[in-house]
Motif scaffolding. Structure first.
Motif, short mmCIF file in Angstrom:
data_model
loop_
_atom_site.label_atom_id
_atom_site.label_comp_id
_atom_site.label_asym_id
_atom_site.label_seq_id
_atom_site.Cartn_x
_atom_site.Cartn_y
_atom_site.Cartn_z
N ALA A 1 57.99 38.83 -20.61
CA ALA A 1 57.75 39.02 -19.18
C ALA A 1 56.56 38.22 -18.66
O ALA A 1 56.33 38.18 -17.46
CB ALA A 1 57.55 40.50 -18.89
N ILE B 1 63.83 40.60 -16.89
CA ILE B 1 63.64 39.43 -17.74
C ILE B 1 63.98 39.69 -19.21
O ILE B 1 64.35 38.77 -19.93
CB ILE B 1 62.18 38.89 -17.59
CG1 ILE B 1 61.99 37.54 -18.26
CG2 ILE B 1 61.16 39.88 -18.13
CD1 ILE B 1 62.64 36.40 -17.54
N CYS B 2 63.90 40.95 -19.66
CA CYS B 2 64.10 41.18 -21.10
C CYS B 2 65.58 41.16 -21.47
O CYS B 2 65.93 40.89 -22.60
CB CYS B 2 63.44 42.47 -21.55
SG CYS B 2 64.28 43.98 -21.03
N HIS C 1 58.17 42.38 -25.13
CA HIS C 1 57.67 42.26 -23.76
C HIS C 1 56.87 40.99 -23.50
O HIS C 1 56.56 40.69 -22.34
CB HIS C 1 56.89 43.50 -23.36
CG HIS C 1 56.77 43.65 -21.87
ND1 HIS C 1 57.87 43.70 -21.04
CD2 HIS C 1 55.71 43.72 -21.04
CE1 HIS C 1 57.48 43.81 -19.79
NE2 HIS C 1 56.16 43.83 -19.76
N HIS D 1 67.37 49.98 -21.54
CA HIS D 1 66.48 49.43 -20.51
C HIS D 1 65.15 49.18 -21.18
O HIS D 1 64.82 49.80 -22.18
CB HIS D 1 66.31 50.43 -19.38
CG HIS D 1 65.60 51.69 -19.82
ND1 HIS D 1 64.28 51.92 -19.55
CD2 HIS D 1 66.01 52.73 -20.58
CE1 HIS D 1 63.91 53.08 -20.10
NE2 HIS D 1 64.95 53.59 -20.73
N ASP D 2 64.38 48.25 -20.67
CA ASP D 2 63.03 48.12 -21.21
C ASP D 2 62.04 47.58 -20.20
O ASP D 2 61.24 48.32 -19.67
CB ASP D 2 63.03 47.29 -22.50
CG ASP D 2 61.79 47.56 -23.35
OD1 ASP D 2 61.18 48.64 -23.16
OD2 ASP D 2 61.41 46.73 -24.18
N CYS D 3 62.14 46.28 -19.87
CA CYS D 3 61.06 45.71 -19.05
C CYS D 3 61.13 46.17 -17.61
O CYS D 3 60.14 46.24 -16.92
CB CYS D 3 61.08 44.19 -19.12
SG CYS D 3 62.32 43.43 -18.05
N ARG D 4 62.31 46.48 -17.14
CA ARG D 4 62.54 46.89 -15.74
C ARG D 4 61.99 45.88 -14.75
O ARG D 4 61.51 46.24 -13.68
CB ARG D 4 61.97 48.28 -15.48
CG ARG D 4 62.69 49.34 -16.29
CD ARG D 4 62.68 50.68 -15.63
NE ARG D 4 63.45 51.64 -16.43
CZ ARG D 4 63.69 52.89 -16.08
NH1 ARG D 4 63.22 53.34 -14.93
NH2 ARG D 4 64.40 53.68 -16.85
N GLU D 5 61.98 44.62 -15.11
CA GLU D 5 61.66 43.59 -14.13
C GLU D 5 62.60 42.40 -14.27
O GLU D 5 62.28 41.30 -13.83
CB GLU D 5 60.19 43.18 -14.18
CG GLU D 5 59.66 42.84 -15.55
CD GLU D 5 58.16 42.51 -15.53
OE1 GLU D 5 57.81 41.46 -14.98
OE2 GLU D 5 57.38 43.30 -16.05
N THR E 1 52.56 47.29 -15.89
CA THR E 1 53.54 46.21 -15.91
C THR E 1 54.18 46.07 -17.29
O THR E 1 54.99 45.18 -17.51
CB THR E 1 52.91 44.86 -15.51
OG1 THR E 1 51.97 44.50 -16.51
CG2 THR E 1 52.21 44.95 -14.17
N LYS F 1 57.79 52.09 -12.98
CA LYS F 1 57.30 50.85 -13.58
C LYS F 1 56.77 49.94 -12.48
O LYS F 1 57.26 49.99 -11.36
CB LYS F 1 58.50 50.22 -14.31
CG LYS F 1 58.64 48.75 -14.22
CD LYS F 1 58.05 48.15 -15.45
CE LYS F 1 57.79 46.69 -15.18
NZ LYS F 1 57.12 46.03 -16.23
N ALA G 1 56.59 47.03 -20.54
CA ALA G 1 57.97 47.50 -20.61
C ALA G 1 57.96 49.00 -20.82
O ALA G 1 56.96 49.57 -21.27
CB ALA G 1 58.69 46.82 -21.76
N MET G 2 59.08 49.64 -20.48
CA MET G 2 59.15 51.09 -20.61
C MET G 2 58.89 51.53 -22.04
O MET G 2 58.32 52.58 -22.29
CB MET G 2 60.54 51.58 -20.17
CG MET G 2 60.88 51.28 -18.74
SD MET G 2 59.71 51.95 -17.58
CE MET G 2 60.16 53.69 -17.62
N GLY G 3 59.32 50.72 -22.99
CA GLY G 3 59.19 51.12 -24.39
C GLY G 3 57.87 50.73 -25.03
O GLY G 3 57.57 51.16 -26.15
N GLU H 1 65.89 54.12 -11.99
CA GLU H 1 65.07 55.28 -11.61
C GLU H 1 65.97 56.42 -11.15
O GLU H 1 65.67 57.60 -11.39
CB GLU H 1 64.06 54.89 -10.53
CG GLU H 1 62.88 54.11 -11.13
CD GLU H 1 62.03 53.36 -10.12
OE1 GLU H 1 61.03 52.76 -10.55
OE2 GLU H 1 62.36 53.35 -8.91
#
Lengths: 236, 247, 667
Positions: free
Chosen positions: C76, B62-63, C73, B56-60, C238, C280, C240-242, B35
């Motif tokens: 997740a 796990i990806c 995703h 970046h993608d899931c931002r949690e 929740t 996010k 993914a950004m993409g 961020e």
């Protein structure tokens, strides 16, 4: 595939590294046991005993085979190490501007190559000093009490470390080299087991601790010998 | 918080890159690291400059998409997390942060901080699977009991997110931890044992072809791994490979 | 144009799928080799579909915007996957899973589809175990199950908190096997930007290589869209950004109907928003509701004191706590379905009982669980007269063993220790039940274009039960689509390779290029995120957890205006022929700006409350959702006519022959 895998693959190179390394550990033990004879009080008997032992070690066929295996192991360990290092360098052609491996690794584990090089140089010096001197040098032969014809490696060794001019320097060179070996072993011993796939939660701790003990005790015992000869032993 | 960022900028795969310095203020300690980069990028865009490209993608966590070598460590100074889970409260006001892409011959830079990690996919494709068809007409799931301990160990190996931190942290850029995690998962399960030999030989072969370095057992990978994948897996792979080679 | 016809097979419910499989046309193995299929999206649905199609012999091309299929995703998903295995012997069956899913979906799902889903669910578990998915096991070596919200049996299979990851890696490994065989060609870092129709049939796609910026044409005999849901229309979710709606929206614009866009699942247990910088939201697994109790202070002044940081939650006495879910729903308590739990949290926070700085959070408290587990542990460890501290300590250990990773994640993000102070949670957008309309064969209204997984609308009705998304994704991908698609492709065995040199491809490519260049040439002043955030705020405030007529009408207008502003003032730096994340985002947000309006329009037209769609005008006196089965028991499928406001509604009536339609009650 299987056959070439055992020669060419990255894992195979590590097996050989581990295998030769661990073999050299056993060599260290044997070599140390022999050398401890140098700690005996100066006497004719001590001199005879050590020189007869040296003769045995250089002429007994079984020991000779073992010593050739040792030479090959050292050479292989060194060459394999160089090959691995070259490949490792190639694996990261662009270096980091900021790289902090000290946060996640021990110094010795990252500097096995440097430590190994120091040790290799030491081995050359060490062999030049004694082995080459005995084999090709002008060491006089004499008859021991039991009648064996031996070269007087004992006197050469003791005098080298007791030499008024160079003795102390040699002691320092040897001690530093032993420190290098200690660091090399502190990583190499357990690492060898890991490379050969010996890793089990039950025994890991033991292997690690044994490795550390080995890495401290063996080089320490080796280092004591020149120190004792220089400072403690009766001058000859 | 005010920070100085030193970031690797590189136009594309062929261009020569360099470190650039940016100053950023208004950073809240509650922000995640990414961020903070979003804030930087928005300000760059508004100034008419090119934003910093980063994965970046899931931002949690796990990806496995986010990467970044932050102050000399993959995923930054915190442990057991990915960059997207790193929060700015781990830094101090006035800090300088050095941000670089993961570096390895097998991870070429695509742009700025983005690297190509398809070498990992190719290792998996070489044999990181069990050859069953997907008809669903397999035996009942419970007809094959698996000791809980084995199932758990296989699971822990399988939690690898393929982020590449192991490679980035390794002084040799070795992919042993990644490869061994997959080999281990399969080798621990009865379903996977059947083709274990072919698998380990093929995967290691591919790993070598990709140009990763060798394992020196420094253990950096295990410490930097956001999922704590164990070195035990590397030993297991060494064992599996040895077994497979002498067969 | 294809037919708008559900094509549910005749016959008794339990025999529909079997009969259908026996009836449909097949393609012989030799012919499959001459048929190409494109799969867009490589999550559970796309990955498993691609693997199975390749296994069957088709030539498959997969496309994903991520750098590897493994990062879709689906990875997740935390909690688990449902299957009617009845391993626990607690009375589970295909019918019960079917029943729970239809009821959980508030009677807005198709009976035939849901029964098929329940029927193949058991196969999924067999398949995944054979692939080496390391599900949790009991000490006897058999598979373990847990229970999830909204049901009364334990049918959820899981792999700690990483079930989605493990299942996705299973599908990915099946894909890898086919890639290694040369049957799948995987295009990573590629985004589909349009579908190409030739003679009204889906014959290929236009994709952008996200590394080089190249625009590529890819042809096939059929196109499968498995690109997931559109929760990111809310900006904060929740997802993914993409995650994006672009593939779905593009096919919608080319003729695929979009069904029930307003059905959105708001997940009750997410980490609350901490500030404006938030990009996010992070989900905390629903499994936490098994042991955590949800509450807010009973007294407003307590809530205010907590918000101001003057009062610690642990200082609030038991009798001053309002365990509102247990109070309102004694039968299901903290385990009510997601929509119910989410709305209840919103209701309390709107009434002024929220507990974090923003006033939008409730407590999820494990202290009761610490005691309960602690006592169990003390008993099994034969500790007599254990002190309260000792019990709590033992309890914490037990909870750590169960949820340790989740607690740790919470602490990393929020910087509070959830063992000492209760967690704070708030609902967040999580899943979209709506999506591309498909018939029983998963075919859209474009012949040859299919939709699978979250991208389609089919199985969850107005609300999805926990652990059912993974089930549906894999059911569609492994066991449904690969067979039903054969029925369509059997007509294509003589078609031969499809050329990409046709006018249709040329036109589609030209359009894509022009649009991309338009973004670059706009040279406005605001970054894409600025618009996305504003869209998200409109959606959350007016089209979120509860909606009303006035708010929806305002939302429609505001979105329209925002869209116009976007097309005037967005600034996309860089060029089209390079890696350009802002350009990617711009395309996605442009589509969200259109979808958002249709979403609100759909919500406005549905004058009832059901599942994830709650209209304030339609509720009981106790504030429960009030359905209108008389007038709204249908699927709303929207046809694109140029502008979202011009979309034409088509109704697919829902018929319930095997289940009694009741008011959903969890009391």
């Amino acid at each position: 595939m299987a056959k070439s895998a055992l020669l060419k693959s990255s894992l195979a190179k590590k097996y050989w590294m581990a295998f030769t390394g661990l073999f050299l550990c056993t060599f260290l033990v044997g070599h140390l046991l022999g050398n401890l004879q140098l700690l005996l009080p100066v006497s004719e008997a001590a001199r005879d005993q050590f020189n007869e032992y040296a003769l045995f070690m250089t002429t007994n066929p079984a020991v000779m085979i073992l010593s050739y295996v040792t030479y090959i192991s050292i050479l292989f360990h060194a060459i394999d190490g160089i090959v691995l290092t070259v490949r490792n360098r190639k694996a990261r052609p662009q270096k980091y501007v900021n790289f902090k491996p000290s946060t996640n690794t021990r110094w010795a584990s990252r500097n096995m190559g440097i430590l190994g090089t120091v040790i290799l140089v030491f081995i050359v010096i060490h062999m030049q000093m004694f082995w080459a001197e005995m084999k090709f040098g002008s060491l006089e032969a004499y008859s021991t009490a039991s009648g064996a014809q031996v070269k007087d490696l004992y006197t050469l060794t003791i005098q080298s470390f007791q030499d008024a001019e160079y003795g102390l320097i040699w002691v320092i060179v040897y001690v530093i080299s032993m420190i290098a070996i200690a660091f090399h072993l502190s990583h190499g011993f357990a690492s060898g087991f890991q490379s050969l796939g010996v890793n089990h939660p039950k025994y890991n701790n033991f292997i690690k601790k044994f490795g550390y003990a080995f890495a401290i005790l063996i080089p320490l015992a080796f280092a004591i010998i020149p120190i004792y000869i220089h400072f403690g032993l009766e001058k000859i | 918080m005010k920070l100085t960022l030193k970031i690797w900028r590189q136009k594309n795969a062929k261009a020569k890159g360099s470190m650039q310095t940016y100053n950023i203020s208004d950073v809240s300690p509650d922000m995640s690291f990414l961020e903070m980069l979003d804030v930087l990028n928005d300000s760059l865009i508004e100034k008419g400059e090119e934003p910093v490209e980063f994965d970046h993608d899931c931002r949690e966590g796990i990806c496995g998409t986010c990467s970044l070598q932050i102050n000399g460590e993959p995923h930054g100074p915190d442990r057991g997390i990915t960059t997207c889970q790193l929060h700015m409260r781990k830094f101090k006001d006035g800090d300088t942060i050095v941000i670089e892409p993961f570096r390895a011959a097998a991870f070429p830079v695509i742009k700025d901080l983005v690297v190509d990690r398809n070498s990992f996919d190719r290792i998996q494709q070489a044999g990181g699977y069990i050859s069953v068809n997907t008809s669903g007409n397999t035996q009942d799931a419970n007809s094959l009991p698996i000791p809980k301990e084995d199932a758990d160990m296989a699971f822990y190996a399988a939690t690898c997110i393929g982020c590449g931190a192991c490679v980035a942290a390794c002084k040799n850029a070795s992919a042993m931890l990644f490869t061994s995690a997959k080999v281990s998962q399969m080798a621990l399960l009865p379903q996977g044992k059947i083709e274990a030999s072919e698998r380990v030989l093929a995967m290691v072969d591919q790993m070598d072809k990709e140009g990763f370095g060798n394992c020196t057992n420094t253990g950096a990978c295990e410490i930097e791994c956001p999922k704590g994948i164990s070195l035990e897996n590397i030993a297991r792979m060494n064992r599996e490979y040895l077994k497979a080679s002498v067969k | 144009m294809g037919k708008f016809e559900a094509k549910i097979p005749k016959g008794p419910l339990a025999e529909k799928w079997t009969n259908h499989k026996n009836d449909i046309n097949l393609v012989n193995p030799a012919n499959k080799r001459n048929i190409d299929v494109i799969v867009v999206g490589t999550g559970l649905a796309g990955g498993s579909a691609a693997a199975t199609l390749a296994e069957l012999g088709y030539n498959v091309k997969t496309f994903c915007y991520q750098d590897s299929p493994r990062r879709a995703h689906s990875i997740a998903a935390q909690g688990g996957i449902n299957a009617a295995k009845n391993y626990q012997g607690d009375g589970d069956s295909d019918y019960r899973l079917f029943y729970d899913t239809v009821k959980g979906g508030d009677y807005r799902a198709r009976e035939g589809n849901v029964y098929r889903l329940a029927e193949v669910s058991a196969n999924i578990i067999d398949q995944c175990v054979a692939q080496g998915v390391p599900f949790a096991r009991e000490y006897g070596g058999l598979l373990d199950n847990r229970s999830f919200g909204g049901v009364l049996v334990s049918r959820t299979f899981y792999a700690k908190g990483q079930t989605g990851q493990q299942l996705l890696l299973g599908a990915y490994s099946a894909m890898n096997r086919q890639i290694n065989r040369g049957k799948i060609k995987s295009y990573t870092r590629h985004e589909m930007l349009d579908i190409v129709l030739v003679d009204g049939k889906a014959r290929g796609i236009i994709a952008r290589n996200l590394v080089t910026g190249e625009i590529e044409r890819h042809s096939a005999h059929a196109v499968v869209i498995a690109s997931g849901g559109y929760g990111n229309v809310f900006f904060l979710s929740t997802n993914a950004m993409g995650s994006n709606v672009t593939a779905s929206w593009k096919i919608h614009k080319r003729g695929a109907y979009f069904a029930n866009p307003c059905y959105t699942q708001i997940h009750p247990t997410c980490i609350p928003v901490s500030g404006d910088h938030q990009s996010k939201l992070t989900l905390m697994s629903e499994s936490l509701r098994n042991d955590g109790r949800i509450w807010v202070p009973k007294k407003k002044e307590d809530a205010e004191a907590v918000r101001a940081g003057k009062l610690k939650p642990s200082e609030i006495k038991e009798e001053d706590r309002d365990y509102y879910l247990e109070r309102r729903y004694p039968a299901f308590g903290n385990l009510v379905p997601r929509d119910v739990a989410s709305r209840a949290a919103k209701e309390r926070c709107d009434a002024g009982f929220g507990v974090n700085r923003t006033g939008e959070a409730v407590f999820l408290d494990f202290s009761t669980a610490f005691e309960r587990y602690g006592k169990e542990a003390a008993t099994s460890k034969k500790i007599e007269n254990a002190s309260k501290e000792k019990i709590v300590e033992l309890g914490k250990e037990a909870v750590e063993a169960k949820y340790g990773n989740l607690f740790q994640m919470y602490e990393k993000i929020v910087d509070q220790n959830p063992y000492e102070t209760p967690m704070m949670i708030y609902p967040a957008v999580h899943y979209t039940m709506g999506g591309i309309w498909v018939d029983y064969n998963l075919q859209t209204t474009i012949p040859g274009c299919y939709a699978a997984g979250e991208a389609n609308f089919s199985d969850h009705g107005a609300n999805r039960l926990g652990a059912s998304a993974l089930m549906q994704g894999l059911a569609d991908g492994y066991f449904v689509l690969p067979y039903t698609i054969g029925d369509y492709l059997s007509n294509d065995i003589r078609t031969g390779a499809i050329s990409t040199e046709s006018k249709e491809f040329e036109d589609a490519e030209k359009e894509v290029r022009e649009k991309l260049e338009k973004f670059i040439n706009l040279k406005g002043t605001k970054p894409v995120d600025y618009f996305h955030k504003r869209l998200g705020k409109i959606m959350w405030d007016k089209v979120g957890m509860s909606r009303n007529e006035q708010g929806l009408k305002e939302a429609i207008e505001e979105i329209k205006q925002l869209r116009e502003e976007f097309w005037k003032d967005v600034r996309v730096p860089g060029g089209t022929d390079e890696m350009n994340a802002e350009l990617e985002k711009a395309g996605r947000v442009a589509d969200f700006l259109e979808l958002g309006e249709l979403f609100a329009k759909d919500a406005l037209h549905r004058n009832e409350s059901c599942g994830g769609h709650f209209r304030e005008e339609y509720q009981t006196e106790e504030g429960e959702a009030l359905r209108d089965d008389e007038n709204f028991m249908y699927v709303a499928a929207w046809e694109y006519k140029g502008n979202p406001s011009d979309a034409v509604l088509h109704k697919e009536d829902l018929v319930y022959e095997n289940i009694e339609v009741k008011t959903r009650s969890y009391k």
